[in-house]
Design an enzyme around this catalytic site. Structure first.
Site, PDB file in Angstrom:
ATOM      1  N   ASP A   1       0.833  -1.197   0.000  1.00 56.73           N
ATOM      2  CA  ASP A   1       0.000   0.000   0.000  1.00 56.73           C
ATOM      3  C   ASP A   1       0.872   1.252   0.000  1.00 56.73           C
ATOM      4  OD1 ASP A   1      -2.870   1.184   0.673  1.00 56.73           O
ATOM      5  OD2 ASP A   1      -1.422   2.242   1.936  1.00 56.73           O
TER       6      ASP A   1
ATOM      7  N   TYR B   1       3.060   9.732  -0.604  1.00 54.56           N
ATOM      8  CA  TYR B   1       4.170   9.156   0.173  1.00 54.56           C
ATOM      9  C   TYR B   1       5.522   9.373  -0.523  1.00 54.56           C
ATOM     10  CZ  TYR B   1       0.333   6.539   2.464  1.00 54.56           C
ATOM     11  OH  TYR B   1      -0.831   6.173   3.106  1.00 54.56           O
TER      12      TYR B   1
ATOM     13  N   LYS C   1      -2.771   5.801  -4.290  1.00 55.81           N
ATOM     14  CA  LYS C   1      -3.885   6.708  -3.965  1.00 55.81           C
ATOM     15  C   LYS C   1      -3.705   8.061  -4.634  1.00 55.81           C
ATOM     16  CE  LYS C   1      -3.733   4.660   0.666  1.00 55.81           C
ATOM     17  NZ  LYS C   1      -2.300   4.570   0.976  1.00 55.81           N
TER      18      LYS C   1
ATOM     19  N   HIS D   1      -7.581   9.310  -1.809  1.00 53.46           N
ATOM     20  CA  HIS D   1      -6.922   9.308  -0.501  1.00 53.46           C
ATOM     21  C   HIS D   1      -7.786   9.950   0.600  1.00 53.46           C
ATOM     22  CE1 HIS D   1      -2.522   9.158   1.108  1.00 53.46           C
ATOM     23  NE2 HIS D   1      -3.371   8.929   2.080  1.00 53.46           N
TER      24      HIS D   1
HETATM   25  P1  NAD Z   1       0.986   1.538  11.976  1.00 54.85           P
HETATM   26  O1  NAD Z   1      -0.155   1.469  12.916  1.00 54.85           O
HETATM   27  O2  NAD Z   1       1.198   0.445  11.004  1.00 54.85           O
HETATM   28  O3  NAD Z   1       2.268   1.730  12.883  1.00 54.85           O
HETATM   29  C1  NAD Z   1       3.546   1.788  12.346  1.00 54.85           C
HETATM   30  C2  NAD Z   1       4.539   2.062  13.458  1.00 54.85           C
HETATM   31  O4  NAD Z   1       4.343   1.118  14.505  1.00 54.85           O
HETATM   32  C3  NAD Z   1       5.972   1.842  12.969  1.00 54.85           C
HETATM   33  O5  NAD Z   1       6.494   3.035  12.438  1.00 54.85           O
HETATM   34  C4  NAD Z   1       6.665   1.404  14.227  1.00 54.85           C
HETATM   35  O6  NAD Z   1       7.036   2.539  14.957  1.00 54.85           O
HETATM   36  C5  NAD Z   1       5.588   0.662  14.973  1.00 54.85           C
HETATM   37  N1  NAD Z   1       5.656  -0.802  14.763  1.00 54.85           N
HETATM   38  C6  NAD Z   1       5.375  -1.510  13.638  1.00 54.85           C
HETATM   39  N2  NAD Z   1       5.506  -2.824  13.852  1.00 54.85           N
HETATM   40  C7  NAD Z   1       5.883  -2.955  15.144  1.00 54.85           C
HETATM   41  C8  NAD Z   1       6.172  -4.072  15.956  1.00 54.85           C
HETATM   42  N3  NAD Z   1       6.083  -5.311  15.500  1.00 54.85           N
HETATM   43  N4  NAD Z   1       6.537  -3.845  17.245  1.00 54.85           N
HETATM   44  C9  NAD Z   1       6.603  -2.573  17.734  1.00 54.85           C
HETATM   45  N5  NAD Z   1       6.325  -1.486  17.007  1.00 54.85           N
HETATM   46  C10 NAD Z   1       5.972  -1.673  15.726  1.00 54.85           C
HETATM   47  O7  NAD Z   1       0.914   2.986  11.295  1.00 54.85           O
HETATM   48  P2  NAD Z   1       0.937   3.622   9.860  1.00 54.85           P
HETATM   49  O8  NAD Z   1       2.241   3.460   9.171  1.00 54.85           O
HETATM   50  O9  NAD Z   1       0.416   4.995  10.050  1.00 54.85           O
HETATM   51  O10 NAD Z   1      -0.206   2.831   9.061  1.00 54.85           O
HETATM   52  C11 NAD Z   1       0.063   1.679   8.269  1.00 54.85           C
HETATM   53  C12 NAD Z   1      -0.168   1.965   6.806  1.00 54.85           C
HETATM   54  O11 NAD Z   1      -1.485   2.473   6.600  1.00 54.85           O
HETATM   55  C13 NAD Z   1       0.720   3.085   6.255  1.00 54.85           C
HETATM   56  O12 NAD Z   1       2.043   2.680   6.032  1.00 54.85           O
HETATM   57  C14 NAD Z   1      -0.037   3.453   5.009  1.00 54.85           C
HETATM   58  O13 NAD Z   1       0.212   2.496   3.991  1.00 54.85           O
HETATM   59  C15 NAD Z   1      -1.470   3.367   5.502  1.00 54.85           C
HETATM   60  N6  NAD Z   1      -1.990   4.693   5.943  1.00 54.85           N
HETATM   61  C16 NAD Z   1      -2.992   5.239   5.210  1.00 54.85           C
HETATM   62  C17 NAD Z   1      -3.525   6.457   5.563  1.00 54.85           C
HETATM   63  C18 NAD Z   1      -4.646   7.021   4.760  1.00 54.85           C
HETATM   64  O14 NAD Z   1      -4.997   8.200   4.949  1.00 54.85           O
HETATM   65  N7  NAD Z   1      -5.226   6.266   3.864  1.00 54.85           N
HETATM   66  C19 NAD Z   1      -3.039   7.150   6.677  1.00 54.85           C
HETATM   67  C20 NAD Z   1      -2.021   6.572   7.415  1.00 54.85           C
HETATM   68  C21 NAD Z   1      -1.510   5.331   7.056  1.00 54.85           C
END
Ligand code: NAD
Length: 276
Positions: free
Chosen positions: A46, A51, A76, A109
Site C-alpha cells: 500500500d 508518500y 492513492k 486518498h
Molecule cells: P501503523 O499502525 O502500522 O504503525 C507503524 C509504526 O508502529 C511503525 O512506524 C513502528 O514505529 C511501529 N511498529 C510496527 N511494527 C511494530 C512491531 N512489530 N513492534 C513494535 N512497534 C511496531 O501505522 P501507519 O504506518 O500509520 O499505518 C500503516 C499503513 O497504513 C501506512 O504505512 C499506510 O500504507 C497506511 N496509511 C494510510 C492512511 C490514509 O490516509 N489512507 C493514513 C495513514 C496510514
C-alpha cells in the site's frame, strides 16, 4: 505457501487480508524495505502519490522476480488532484512512477469535502476501471455521509474504504455501513502508529498467548475481518507482523479489546482535512 487469507472484493478482485504499508518510508529506503516485505511473504503493498516513494515500490516489485499477478499494488490519488481530468492525469503519473501498466487498487486518498469534487473524481476512477487500467477502485477516509453521496450519484460501490482503525478507534458504525454495502474495511494505522502496543490489556493478552503486542493487535484485525496494512522499516518487525497465524484470540479476548475503544482519532478528521 502463505497463511494469509485472501479477501474477495465486491468486483471479484482478490486481495490478501494482510499487506504492507509504506507511509513515511523515505524514498531512498522504499526499495529495500519493500524487498524485505516481499521476501517475507507479503503480497500486497500500500503506497500513495503523497508518500513520494512509488518509484522505490515499483523497483522492488520489478526486482523481486515475482510474477506481476502475484502482487496486489495499491496507490492513492492526492488531494490536489481531485476532479475528472486531474484524476486521470494523476493516475498516469502514479502508474509511470510505479513502472506498472495496471494498478490493482486505486483509492481516493481523502474526500476533501471543502473542494466538493470527490464525485467527479470517482467518475474518473470508474473510467480507469472500465479501461482496464485499474482492477479495483475504492476510497479512503470516507465517512458514511461521503459514501452515501457516491451511492446516490454514481454507479459503482467502492470495493474498499481504507480508514483509521485500531483498538482505540474501532469505527463500529462505519464498519457496519461497509458490511451493509459489500465494501471491504481496510485499516490504516492498524497498530495506532505503535500507541496501541503499550496498552495493558494488549500486553496482558500478548503474555498469555506468548506473542508480541503487535501480533495481538494484528490478529484482532484479522479476526474482525479487516484488511490490514502494518508498516515497519525494521526487518525483524516486518517478519513479526507477518507471523500472526499460530494463535487465535478467544471471544473473551476480543471483547476485552472491544472495551478499549475511546472513539478518538490519532489522525486528521476527514470532514475537515483538506491539506493539498
Ligand atoms: P501503523 O499502525 O502500522 O504503525 C507503524 C509504526 O508502529 C511503525 O512506524 C513502528 O514505529 C511501529 N511498529 C510496527 N511494527 C511494530 C512491531 N512489530 N513492534 C513494535 N512497534 C511496531 O501505522 P501507519 O504506518 O500509520 O499505518 C500503516 C499503513 O497504513 C501506512 O504505512 C499506510 O500504507 C497506511 N496509511 C494510510 C492512511 C490514509 O490516509 N489512507 C493514513 C495513514 C496510514
Amino acid at each position: 505457501m502463505s497463511d494469509v487469507l485472501t479477501m474477495t472484493l465486491n468486483n471479484n478482485v482478490q486481495i490478501p487480508q494482510l499487506g504492507f504499508g509504506v507511509f513515511q518510508v523515505p524514498p531512498q529506503d522504499a526499495e529495500r524495505v519493500v524487498s524485505t516485505a516481499l521476501e517475507t511473504g507479503y503480497r500486497s503493498i500500500d503506497t500513495a502519490a503523497a508518500y513520494q516513494n512509488e518509484e522505490g515500490v515499483g523497483r522492488a516489485i520489478a526486482s523481486s522476480g515475482l510474477p506481476r499477478d502475484e502482487i496486489v499494488v495499491t496507490t492513492k490519488l492526492w488531494n490536489s488532484d481531485h476532479g475528472y481530468d486531474p484524476a486521470l492525469r494523476a493516475f498516469d503519473a502514479s502508474a509511470r512512477r510505479l513502472g506498472l501498466d495496471t494498478v490493482d487498487l486505486y483509492l481516493i486518498h481523502w474526500p476533501v469535502p471543502a473542494a466538493d469534487r470527490y464525485v467527479e473524481t470517482w467518475k474518473a476512477l470508474e473510467k480507469l476501471a472500465a479501461d482496464g487500467r485499474v482492477r479495483a477502485i475504492g476510497v479512503s477516509n470516507f465517512t458514511v455521509e461521503h459514501l452515501r453521496r457516491l451511492f446516490a450519484e454514481t454507479g459503482t460501490v467502492p470495493a474498499v474504504n481504507q480508514i483509521e482503525l485500531h483498538p482505540h478507534f474501532q469505527q463500529t458504525a462505519l464498519r457496519a455501513e461497509h458490511a451493509a454495502h459489500g465494501i471491504a474495511t481496510e485499516a490504516w494505522s492498524p497498530l495506532g502508529q505503535g500507541a496501541a502496543l503499550s496498552d495493558a490489556t494488549i500486553t496482558g493478552l500478548a503474555k498469555r498467548h506468548d506473542v508480541t503486542p503487535a501480533q495481538v493487535v494484528l490478529r484482532w484485525h484479522l479476526q474482525l475481518g479487516n484488511i490490514v496494512i502494518p508498516k515497519s522499516v525494521t526487518p525483524a518487525r516486518i517478519r513479526e507482523n507477518f507471523d500472526v497465524f499460530t494463535f487465535d484470540l478467544s471471544t473473551e479476548d476480543l471483547s476485552a479489546i472491544a472495551d478499549l475503544d475511546t472513539d478518538r482519532r490519532i489522525g486528521p478528521d476527514p470532514a475537515t482535512f483538506d491539506m493539498r
